[in-house]
Design a protein around this motif. Structure first.
Motif, PDB file in Angstrom:
ATOM      1  N   MET B   1     -29.435-135.908 -23.178  1.00  0.00           N
ATOM      2  CA  MET B   1     -30.870-135.791 -23.469  1.00  0.00           C
ATOM      3  C   MET B   1     -31.202-134.342 -23.819  1.00  0.00           C
ATOM      4  O   MET B   1     -30.856-133.431 -23.085  1.00  0.00           O
ATOM      5  CB  MET B   1     -31.661-136.218 -22.225  1.00  0.00           C
ATOM      6  N   GLU B   2     -31.855-134.153 -24.950  1.00  0.00           N
ATOM      7  CA  GLU B   2     -32.215-132.804 -25.393  1.00  0.00           C
ATOM      8  C   GLU B   2     -33.702-132.579 -25.170  1.00  0.00           C
ATOM      9  O   GLU B   2     -34.501-133.495 -25.257  1.00  0.00           O
ATOM     10  CB  GLU B   2     -31.920-132.670 -26.888  1.00  0.00           C
ATOM     11  N   GLY B   3     -34.042-131.333 -24.908  1.00  0.00           N
ATOM     12  CA  GLY B   3     -35.445-130.986 -24.754  1.00  0.00           C
ATOM     13  C   GLY B   3     -36.102-130.788 -26.111  1.00  0.00           C
ATOM     14  O   GLY B   3     -35.482-130.309 -27.048  1.00  0.00           O
ATOM     15  N   ARG B   4     -37.367-131.151 -26.179  1.00  0.00           N
ATOM     16  CA  ARG B   4     -38.111-130.992 -27.433  1.00  0.00           C
ATOM     17  C   ARG B   4     -38.475-129.523 -27.677  1.00  0.00           C
ATOM     18  O   ARG B   4     -38.571-129.076 -28.814  1.00  0.00           O
ATOM     19  CB  ARG B   4     -39.389-131.842 -27.314  1.00  0.00           C
ATOM     20  N   TYR B   5     -38.708-128.791 -26.606  1.00  0.00           N
ATOM     21  CA  TYR B   5     -39.153-127.397 -26.737  1.00  0.00           C
ATOM     22  C   TYR B   5     -38.008-126.437 -26.428  1.00  0.00           C
ATOM     23  O   TYR B   5     -37.219-126.666 -25.521  1.00  0.00           O
ATOM     24  CB  TYR B   5     -40.324-127.122 -25.787  1.00  0.00           C
ATOM     25  N   GLN B   6     -37.956-125.364 -27.195  1.00  0.00           N
ATOM     26  CA  GLN B   6     -36.912-124.355 -27.015  1.00  0.00           C
ATOM     27  C   GLN B   6     -37.467-123.160 -26.231  1.00  0.00           C
ATOM     28  O   GLN B   6     -38.691-122.938 -26.190  1.00  0.00           O
ATOM     29  CB  GLN B   6     -36.393-123.860 -28.380  1.00  0.00           C
ATOM     30  N   VAL B   7     -36.557-122.414 -25.655  1.00  0.00           N
ATOM     31  CA  VAL B   7     -36.963-121.193 -24.955  1.00  0.00           C
ATOM     32  C   VAL B   7     -37.680-120.271 -25.941  1.00  0.00           C
ATOM     33  O   VAL B   7     -37.199-120.073 -27.066  1.00  0.00           O
ATOM     34  CB  VAL B   7     -35.734-120.492 -24.336  1.00  0.00           C
ATOM     35  N   GLY B   8     -38.813-119.739 -25.539  1.00  0.00           N
ATOM     36  CA  GLY B   8     -39.599-118.865 -26.410  1.00  0.00           C
ATOM     37  C   GLY B   8     -40.734-119.586 -27.104  1.00  0.00           C
ATOM     38  O   GLY B   8     -41.633-118.937 -27.654  1.00  0.00           O
ATOM     39  N   GLU B   9     -40.706-120.923 -27.074  1.00  0.00           N
ATOM     40  CA  GLU B   9     -41.738-121.679 -27.787  1.00  0.00           C
ATOM     41  C   GLU B   9     -43.047-121.705 -26.997  1.00  0.00           C
ATOM     42  O   GLU B   9     -43.045-121.803 -25.772  1.00  0.00           O
ATOM     43  CB  GLU B   9     -41.254-123.122 -27.993  1.00  0.00           C
ATOM     44  N   ARG B  10     -44.166-121.654 -27.739  1.00  0.00           N
ATOM     45  CA  ARG B  10     -45.479-121.723 -27.087  1.00  0.00           C
ATOM     46  C   ARG B  10     -45.840-123.181 -26.826  1.00  0.00           C
ATOM     47  O   ARG B  10     -45.618-124.044 -27.679  1.00  0.00           O
ATOM     48  CB  ARG B  10     -46.542-121.096 -27.978  1.00  0.00           C
ATOM     49  N   VAL B  11     -46.416-123.428 -25.666  1.00  0.00           N
ATOM     50  CA  VAL B  11     -46.823-124.785 -25.282  1.00  0.00           C
ATOM     51  C   VAL B  11     -48.195-124.721 -24.630  1.00  0.00           C
ATOM     52  O   VAL B  11     -48.681-123.647 -24.263  1.00  0.00           O
ATOM     53  CB  VAL B  11     -45.812-125.415 -24.288  1.00  0.00           C
ATOM     54  N   VAL B  12     -48.819-125.891 -24.504  1.00  0.00           N
ATOM     55  CA  VAL B  12     -50.075-126.007 -23.753  1.00  0.00           C
ATOM     56  C   VAL B  12     -49.909-127.162 -22.774  1.00  0.00           C
ATOM     57  O   VAL B  12     -49.433-128.239 -23.157  1.00  0.00           O
ATOM     58  CB  VAL B  12     -51.275-126.294 -24.690  1.00  0.00           C
ATOM     59  N   VAL B  13     -50.302-126.943 -21.539  1.00  0.00           N
ATOM     60  CA  VAL B  13     -50.230-128.025 -20.554  1.00  0.00           C
ATOM     61  C   VAL B  13     -51.348-129.021 -20.848  1.00  0.00           C
ATOM     62  O   VAL B  13     -52.489-128.623 -21.121  1.00  0.00           O
ATOM     63  CB  VAL B  13     -50.376-127.472 -19.120  1.00  0.00           C
ATOM     64  N   ARG B  14     -51.019-130.287 -20.831  1.00  0.00           N
ATOM     65  CA  ARG B  14     -52.045-131.299 -21.097  1.00  0.00           C
ATOM     66  C   ARG B  14     -53.135-131.247 -20.039  1.00  0.00           C
ATOM     67  O   ARG B  14     -52.871-130.992 -18.882  1.00  0.00           O
ATOM     68  CB  ARG B  14     -51.404-132.690 -21.089  1.00  0.00           C
ATOM     69  N   SER B  15     -54.364-131.546 -20.477  1.00  0.00           N
ATOM     70  CA  SER B  15     -55.457-131.528 -19.497  1.00  0.00           C
ATOM     71  C   SER B  15     -55.827-132.929 -19.041  1.00  0.00           C
ATOM     72  O   SER B  15     -56.963-133.191 -18.688  1.00  0.00           O
ATOM     73  CB  SER B  15     -56.661-130.766 -20.033  1.00  0.00           C
ATOM     74  N   ASP B  16     -54.834-133.823 -19.034  1.00  0.00           N
ATOM     75  CA  ASP B  16     -55.072-135.181 -18.523  1.00  0.00           C
ATOM     76  C   ASP B  16     -55.425-135.141 -17.037  1.00  0.00           C
ATOM     77  O   ASP B  16     -55.051-134.207 -16.330  1.00  0.00           O
ATOM     78  CB  ASP B  16     -53.787-136.025 -18.635  1.00  0.00           C
ATOM     79  N   THR B  17     -56.095-136.203 -16.602  1.00  0.00           N
ATOM     80  CA  THR B  17     -56.331-136.377 -15.164  1.00  0.00           C
ATOM     81  C   THR B  17     -55.953-137.805 -14.773  1.00  0.00           C
ATOM     82  O   THR B  17     -56.802-138.620 -14.437  1.00  0.00           O
ATOM     83  CB  THR B  17     -57.799-136.122 -14.789  1.00  0.00           C
ATOM     84  N   PRO B  18     -54.642-138.114 -14.842  1.00  0.00           N
ATOM     85  CA  PRO B  18     -54.227-139.476 -14.483  1.00  0.00           C
ATOM     86  C   PRO B  18     -54.459-139.723 -13.001  1.00  0.00           C
ATOM     87  O   PRO B  18     -54.426-138.797 -12.198  1.00  0.00           O
ATOM     88  CB  PRO B  18     -52.726-139.470 -14.802  1.00  0.00           C
ATOM     89  N   LYS B  19     -54.697-140.977 -12.683  1.00  0.00           N
ATOM     90  CA  LYS B  19     -54.835-141.326 -11.273  1.00  0.00           C
ATOM     91  C   LYS B  19     -53.461-141.334 -10.629  1.00  0.00           C
ATOM     92  O   LYS B  19     -52.467-141.658 -11.275  1.00  0.00           O
ATOM     93  CB  LYS B  19     -55.472-142.714 -11.131  1.00  0.00           C
TER      94      LYS B  19
END
Lengths: 212, 95
Positions: B1-19
């Motif tokens: 399994m490979e990760g979609r994001y590489q080291v150094g890449e900018r990301v944003v944490v989702r602002s979901d509020t799952p129960k």
């Protein structure tokens, strides 16, 4: 210890700690859940006891051994930074198959790591034994991610503004152990003497290693 | 399994509020960060918390945040940071 009886009496409860210790209702809840799991044959009583026996052999002195070897053995340091669990197993001769991943965070004169678990109280228990009460307190967990320097000051750990404070929120599958900066004046000391400088809180990042 | 994001890449944490049970602290949701490590695939604790097998596995990253990007009133130096371990399904590409 009175053996394996499933008494529901509370006389086996451990004594209450100070104000920050576990509330009586939590102790009762733990006992109730543990006994239910045993009655439903999800776990066995001796499994719980075996795990507690193992954890009682783990203590900060083991973490200090790892830190001093990282300080003094460049090959071991390389292994520890690449594969923390393998390094811990090698130095301590203990089996960590069931333990979560371990990552060593090396402090430098320009970067200071400070570990917390805001979601619960994750801690490298498999090496260090139970976490300190303050580490589990809601006040520490809530405050340290927002005002780490104020919290550090309460531990008498004052760091200059040009040192990056890096709070490490241990949210998932990894346990973190901080490698404090080797104190000045410790050149030439052997590992046994060095280990006495590595206090528990310095491996969480709340304190620095002691000066010789 | 490979990760979609590489080291150094900018990301944003989702602002979901799952129960229910999850492993992403509220104070990081919606915040921008940078991937600093690929920790690999792990059984999904958000499923295991309900007694499920934890599949499919989820890729886990270490993500670094600037403290001043987390708290508008942060009063420490601009260089102070925070890292946390965040699962891939909680991350979107950053700008």
């Amino acid at each position: 210890m009175s053996g394996h009886d499933h008494s529901h009496e509370s006389e086996n409860l451990p004594p209450l700690e100070g104000a920050g210790g576990p509330a009586l209702e939590n102790l009762v809840l733990e006992e109730a859940i543990r006994e239910l799991l045993i009655e439903k044959e999800v776990i066995e009583a001796r499994e719980v006891e075996r795990l507690l026996e193992v954890l009682q052999t783990r203590r900060p002195a083991l973490g200090a051994r790892l830190v001093t070897r990282i300080w003094t053995d460049p090959d071991f340091r390389k292994l520890a930074l690449e594969n923390g669990k393998a390094a811990a197993e090698l130095e301590l001769g203990i089996n960590l198959v069931e333990a979560p991943e371990i990552i060593f965070l090396e402090n430098t004169p320009k970067r200071h790591h400070l570990v917390v678990c805001t979601l619960c109280s994750c801690y490298p228990t498999y090496i260090m034994g139970p976490s300190p009460t303050w580490y589990r307190s809601k006040a520490f967990r809530a405050r340290v991610v927002k005002e780490p320097r104020a919290v550090l000051a309460e531990f008498n750990t004052d760091l200059p503004e040009d040192v990056e404070i890096r709070v490490v929120d241990s949210t998932a599958e990894v346990r973190y152990l901080v490698v404090p900066v080797r104190p000045g004046g410790s050149e030439g000391m052997n590992r046994e003497a060095l280990a006495r400088l590595v206090n528990r809180d310095s491996m969480i990042g709340a304190a620095l290693a002691d000066s010789p | 399994m490979e990760g979609r994001y590489q080291v150094g890449e900018r990301v944003v944490v989702r602002s979901d509020t799952p129960k229910g049970y999850c492993r992403t602290p509220f104070y990081l949701r919606g915040r921008p960060g940078v991937v600093t490590g690929q920790l690999g695939p792990f059984l999904d604790p958000e499923k295991m918390g309900y007694g499920l097998p934890g599949l499919p596995k989820r890729f886990l990253y270490t993500v670094r945040f600037g403290q001043s990007g987390l708290w508008s009133d942060y009063d420490g130096p601009a260089g102070d940071t925070l890292i946390a371990d965040i699962f891939e399904h909680w991350l979107d590409p950053g700008e």
